[in-house]
Scaffold this active site. Sequence first.
Site, short mmCIF file in Angstrom:
data_model
loop_
_atom_site.label_atom_id
_atom_site.label_comp_id
_atom_site.label_asym_id
_atom_site.label_seq_id
_atom_site.Cartn_x
_atom_site.Cartn_y
_atom_site.Cartn_z
N ALA A 198 2.55 3.88 18.00
CA ALA A 198 3.38 3.94 16.96
C ALA A 198 3.24 2.85 15.73
O ALA A 198 3.92 2.97 14.72
CB ALA A 198 4.87 3.47 17.67
N ALA A 199 2.81 1.78 16.24
CA ALA A 199 2.67 0.54 15.22
C ALA A 199 1.76 1.09 13.92
O ALA A 199 0.97 1.78 14.08
CB ALA A 199 1.97 -0.66 15.68
N ASP A 228 2.81 0.96 21.76
CA ASP A 228 1.61 0.68 21.05
C ASP A 228 0.95 0.02 22.24
O ASP A 228 1.36 -0.86 22.83
CB ASP A 228 1.78 0.05 19.78
N ASP A 255 -1.29 1.31 27.20
CA ASP A 255 -2.59 2.26 26.66
C ASP A 255 -1.85 3.82 26.47
O ASP A 255 -1.57 4.14 27.69
CB ASP A 255 -3.45 2.06 27.56
N ASP A 282 -0.20 10.26 16.87
CA ASP A 282 -0.50 9.84 15.77
C ASP A 282 -1.87 9.00 15.98
O ASP A 282 -1.54 7.77 16.32
CB ASP A 282 0.37 9.05 14.82
N CYS A 335 -5.25 10.15 10.05
CA CYS A 335 -5.63 9.82 8.44
C CYS A 335 -7.00 9.72 8.43
O CYS A 335 -7.71 9.11 7.62
CB CYS A 335 -5.08 8.33 8.31
#
Length: 759
Positions: A198-199, A228, A255, A282, A335
């Site tokens: 999440a971070a 995270d 983890d 993500d 990304c």
Amino acid sequence: SWPKCLPFAFQSPLVCVSKMGKRSRLRKKEHQNNSKPGGRDNRDNGWGAGYADIIKENKLFEAYYQELGLVPEGEFDQFMAAMREPLPATIRITGYKSHAKEILHCLKNKYFKEIQEVEIDGQKIEAPQPLSWYPDELAWHTNMSRKILRKSPLLEKFHQFLVSETESGNISRQEAVSMIPPLLMKIEPHHKILDMCAAPGSKTAQLIEMLHSDMDVPFPEGFVIANDVDNKRCYLLVHQAKRLNSPCIMVVNHDASCIPRLQIDTEDGQKGTLFYDRILCDVPCSGDGTMRKNIDVWKKWTTSNSLHLHGLQIRIAVRGVEQLAVGGRMVYSTCSLNPIEDEAVIATLLEKSEGALELADASVDLPGLKWMPGITKWKLMTKEGQWYKDWSEVPVNRHTQIRPTMFPPTDTEKLANMKLERCMRILPHHQNTGGFFVAVLVKKAPMPWNRRFPKLRKEQSSSSLPQPEDSPRERGVGRKSVCMYSDSVLCSRPPPNKKMKRHGFKEDPFVFLTEDDPVFPPIESFYDLSPDFPKINVLTRTHEGKKRHLYMVSKELRNVMLNNSERMKVINTGVKVWSRNSDGEEFGCAFRLAQEGIYTLFPYIRSRMITVSVEDIKILLTQENPYLSKLEEDAHQQAKKMGMGSIVLKYRPDKSNPDGPQCPIELCGWRGKTSIRAFVPRNERFHYLRMLGVEVFRDKQGQGPREEEKEVKEEVKEGETENGNKDVSPKQELRGENRGDEHLKGDEREGGGENLTST
């Protein structure tokens, strides 16, 4: 923003604080030297100070993507040109808050109009435009880079507006492509959501917003668990989430590839396994889609990065689909543009799922978004430039770095059934964004490795019986069974339970209060709480001594916390609703209302409310301790009838005054002996004043106060001298906040002591 895709050395900004100060001073000195005649001018090339001469060239990168053919024919030069341009600034308005329309109105009719008249270095600033694919015009982009926003004196007010509204949780400065995954999750208020990596938390904030789509419901049935692996980054995540003041968010530190399975109490009183309705996966990635904002990637990029991350990405995704409920949706995103991290991971999941997973067609979910369909053919290149089209071509000495799952499936029928073209790849030059990849997976049935070995469940003790779809490790299947590099499933006895290791900062315990706790009667009486107030959802952070702050979580998060205290490491949860104020004891209640929890508490409070007007709010937010007589007659009479202590200042829209705020406002305050005050943190004061048409901004350091500021200061001073009671000051109010950023420096928490100007 510190994206998870950066190399690990760059992932924890708090670790580097001491070094960054020294480096910054050295860079500043060097920059001054280079600006002298004969030196290097304009060395940052629009990217902001802090970067030396990084040439935005990487021959390996260009050769790799040109050969793969991800970019449409004839567009590769445009693609590379876009990659070298600074990323435009994009902002998102917090959609679930009732103030969203007011902020949008303020942006469109004030700041955006002013920006259109600005010229910087001979270039006229283009008018900001809404992102065509983001609902309700709540996301905007402009051709301004972040450097221009920060450095241009002509944009000072706009920049301060963005900073202030960001800190108060009403605006998020977030990259456009980063906004896509939460939108594709189709979240509803009852969904249980897991954000695996999440971070720093911009997507997490979106998830919380969607959960609270109905502001009239203080406790949605669903919740968000944001995880995270980096303990320090968890505190950045807390800081992001806390801005939204939700009782339905929990931040945990695990983890993601082996995040524990949680238990909950079911409606029939039994213990059950928690399966999530929605999961955001993500994953950490090589980040070559972020080259426009993280130019360090230019010189560090190599194909080895993707090869090293591929296995971790699969393990995280596998753990995600194991914990996804049948019928649920998991969004996988990176990304990175690299198919080794994108289609190869999705293809592996689909192949090993044996039909349990399916790629959803999300093409109609975001009309206006330009994207390229996923590819079905790709090949692999080493950092030395060696290409491999198939696993059979890989030499034995490379088998530890290159795995079969990195290549496309060889069975053409199986490959066609996967429908990899439903994956979405966003290219930078198509919409002036960063690069991104996203895929939506729907779970049709339990994962095949969870359906096997039913007899092994009997070997486990009845106290820890897993539910029908537990992971292989919990079901007595060895770790190799979930390794997606293996073609067979190996069976062994379950490993012995190990005590969870705790790293990082030691957290205070979370202690739920009982319904008969002695703290409740005076609170219930003082605020006349309604009978349906959920007392069992109230918690504190200490076992001993006086309770300083009281927090609230939703019913379902309470269920999770009570059943999993030994399974998970909770960093933060809940929203503060009351804070101890010793002066209040003599008035009947030792706890005053906290502003961040007022929207959670308000539906249950039936007394201690004063209805105020626009002019009343202006006085309360610009004067420190105004006399009661300074309020308009209606509010003055209400206040005179009320005893001393904590109060709610309630504003309701006046339809006869279209220029006033058209949304309800609730502020916490204090009714003193002869005066009244608002207990509102600094940035929220700025926010509400702007909504009332009063623009507030800070003078640059070293400049004296302007005339308007002198008037405000005189009003504040007047209020201080008039008031003789012992009300808590706004500074004490801020110091008492437990906003999850305790490990940041004081000036990072409170923002220093800038001069304020109101116009």
